[in-house]
Design an enzyme around this catalytic site. Sequence first.
Site, PDB file in Angstrom:
ATOM      1  N   ASP A 169      -2.965   4.614  -2.628  1.00 40.81           N
ATOM      2  CA  ASP A 169      -4.008   5.269  -1.834  1.00 40.81           C
ATOM      3  C   ASP A 169      -4.441   6.593  -2.496  1.00 40.81           C
ATOM      4  O   ASP A 169      -3.586   7.370  -2.940  1.00 40.81           O
ATOM      5  CB  ASP A 169      -3.417   5.550  -0.439  1.00 40.81           C
ATOM      6  CG  ASP A 169      -4.446   5.981   0.575  1.00 40.81           C
ATOM      7  OD1 ASP A 169      -5.386   5.204   0.819  1.00 40.81           O
ATOM      8  OD2 ASP A 169      -4.309   7.090   1.133  1.00 40.81           O
ATOM      9  N   GLU A 222      -6.660   3.640  -5.864  1.00 42.13           N
ATOM     10  CA  GLU A 222      -7.896   3.932  -5.138  1.00 42.13           C
ATOM     11  C   GLU A 222      -8.384   5.300  -5.609  1.00 42.13           C
ATOM     12  O   GLU A 222      -7.701   6.300  -5.435  1.00 42.13           O
ATOM     13  CB  GLU A 222      -7.652   3.955  -3.626  1.00 42.13           C
ATOM     14  CG  GLU A 222      -8.949   4.063  -2.867  1.00 42.13           C
ATOM     15  CD  GLU A 222      -8.795   4.641  -1.466  1.00 42.13           C
ATOM     16  OE1 GLU A 222      -9.644   4.360  -0.616  1.00 42.13           O
ATOM     17  OE2 GLU A 222      -7.828   5.392  -1.219  1.00 42.13           O
ATOM     18  N   HIS A 264     -11.165  -2.198   4.350  1.00 35.34           N
ATOM     19  CA  HIS A 264     -10.954  -1.717   5.723  1.00 35.34           C
ATOM     20  C   HIS A 264     -11.639  -0.383   6.014  1.00 35.34           C
ATOM     21  O   HIS A 264     -11.534   0.120   7.123  1.00 35.34           O
ATOM     22  CB  HIS A 264      -9.446  -1.585   5.948  1.00 35.34           C
ATOM     23  CG  HIS A 264      -8.859  -0.534   5.047  1.00 35.34           C
ATOM     24  ND1 HIS A 264      -8.760  -0.728   3.680  1.00 35.34           N
ATOM     25  CD2 HIS A 264      -8.394   0.720   5.292  1.00 35.34           C
ATOM     26  CE1 HIS A 264      -8.259   0.364   3.127  1.00 35.34           C
ATOM     27  NE2 HIS A 264      -8.025   1.254   4.082  1.00 35.34           N
ATOM     28  N   ASP A 265     -12.283   0.222   5.024  1.00 28.90           N
ATOM     29  CA  ASP A 265     -12.980   1.499   5.229  1.00 28.90           C
ATOM     30  C   ASP A 265     -14.497   1.340   5.232  1.00 28.90           C
ATOM     31  O   ASP A 265     -15.216   2.320   5.338  1.00 28.90           O
ATOM     32  CB  ASP A 265     -12.637   2.490   4.097  1.00 28.90           C
ATOM     33  CG  ASP A 265     -11.195   2.966   4.134  1.00 28.90           C
ATOM     34  OD1 ASP A 265     -10.602   2.988   5.226  1.00 28.90           O
ATOM     35  OD2 ASP A 265     -10.672   3.309   3.057  1.00 28.90           O
ATOM     36  N   ASP A 324       0.846  -1.184   0.000  1.00 23.45           N
ATOM     37  CA  ASP A 324       0.000   0.000   0.000  1.00 23.45           C
ATOM     38  C   ASP A 324       0.887   1.242   0.000  1.00 23.45           C
ATOM     39  O   ASP A 324       1.690   1.435   0.920  1.00 23.45           O
ATOM     40  CB  ASP A 324      -0.870  -0.040   1.274  1.00 23.45           C
ATOM     41  CG  ASP A 324      -2.199   0.634   1.088  1.00 23.45           C
ATOM     42  OD1 ASP A 324      -2.245   1.663   0.398  1.00 23.45           O
ATOM     43  OD2 ASP A 324      -3.191   0.132   1.656  1.00 23.45           O
TER      44      ASP A 324
END
Length: 540
Positions: free
Chosen positions: A191, A243, A317-318, A96
């Site tokens: 990200d 993302e 995870h969000d 990430d």
Amino acid sequence: MTFDKKKVVYQIYPKSFKDTTGNGIGDLNGIIEKLPYLKELGVDVLWLNPFYPSPQRDNGYDVADYKAINPLFGTMEDFDRLVSIAKKYHMELMLDMVLNHCSTDHEWFQKALQGDKKYQDYFILRKETTDWQSKFGGLAWSKFGNTDYYYLHLFDKTQADLNWRNPEVRLEMQKVVNFWREKGIKHFRFDVINLIGKDQVLKSNPVLDGKMEYTDKPITHKYLKELNLATFGQDSDSMTVGEMSSTTIENCIKYSSPNSNELAMVFNFHHLKVDYENGQKWTLTKFDFKELQKLYHDWGNAMSHADGWNALFWNNHDQPRALNRFINIKDFHEEGATMLAASIHLSRGTPYIYMGEEIGMLDPNFDDISDYVDVESHNAFENLLSKEYNKDLAFKIIKAKSRDNSRTPMQWDESENAGFTTATPWLKVAETYPTINVERCKNNKIFKFYQQLIKLRKDLDIISHGSYKSKFENSDTVYAFEREYQGQKLLVLNNFFDKETNIEIDSEFTDGKLLLSNYEDSKITKQLSLRPYESIAIII
Ligand code: TEU
């Protein structure tokens, strides 16, 4: 770019996966310990959320050093061992990269604060600010030390946006990616990468909190081509995913089509906003199936037509767990979980599985705001209270929407703390662990169905490479699509409701072969009756 379209990605939130040191926090050695389990599932690539040194204000998305391991998670030796053992199992890591912003603890920001002009140009400093809102609440600008300047932070105030207009910053970012490439890493998740391109002159804009002023700016495509050329583009089978926050189909085609030389694929979030009231996250409303269906069709058709590539996912995870959002789990936990899985794993794009999804993990039933750790949840709670929501309603909203819903520890077995840790976990374990855990569920329907889906993608080119065409757009209950590849066709039907529904299929499919179903005795007839959350795939 020729990444392998047969690969399936599994997302690990390292902090919550498996603790081997007894500090209540998952670690790299915990991932090593569980590699055989992941092999059994059949996944190929493991995306790890950030494990770099960080004050953990945003659980690692506030990076203080891009080229090291946070001691909470282990050492660089542990990392190297993880890479090499994973390789033995034919699995690879996806790291990430948080390149839009860094922690205010990072030495660049600290030097900038001390007056170093070189590093001040690493950040976005202005005397006159805009009206942009931080995605975690409040204004996106904070005072820069004792100066007349303010620095931009689209997220928490400890996450300072980096100035990508500065070529030195872009070079630093290339060095970060190449540092990990030299360690054998070929796959990366970037990200909020569609936010890196900011204009020279920043303008206020009250619409959508200012998002349009910094999202998907044309220069972002140029930066990505440059990053690609200098780093991962040199590895022919590199798998990269960007993302994309509040993005558009047009931009995602550019980001992901092979001719662009930008990224391999994109995450977008439109389908996970179909249970937002008026586009607002902190609200409570049922999901809008017609909107979900339309979004999937619009994206599926357009990306297929223009050779773009989607990352397919229901969870990360969000996000609260999709099972809690879209499924009547009280009556149809297994049927719902397998239907959701089929609806993306048989579609066009690369499927991502978020840890625990393969055993049907659910949101926790926390009873107090103090059980939540996430900075966004706490800010949102305060914000709701300040808008005069009563405490019970504010808490109900947090409970439904908090990012911590998916961050609770992985449930391995029925022992205390679900076998995740021997200490007190950093975030409470969901109370469902005595029944929903790996030890118990590994031979259950959901896990086996995921195994089957992963294998089918490997075995059948129509799944990995076929085109996408929307079907039954007018249905109020069924999300359906057709795949096509070298004369073969695959029809996938998914009943998104807990009631039986009828559909009449095209004659050409009535003699087809049942490739997959999440019920044991599904039959193909022209007039098809789909049971609650039934998914069937017919191949001709
Ligand atoms: O998320 C970006 C992002 O847009 C989400 O945080 C979103 O704003 C939020 O979930 C809406 O409620 C990425 C990471 O995935 C997230 O964990 C980080 O907090 C964020 O970037 C900042 O790095």
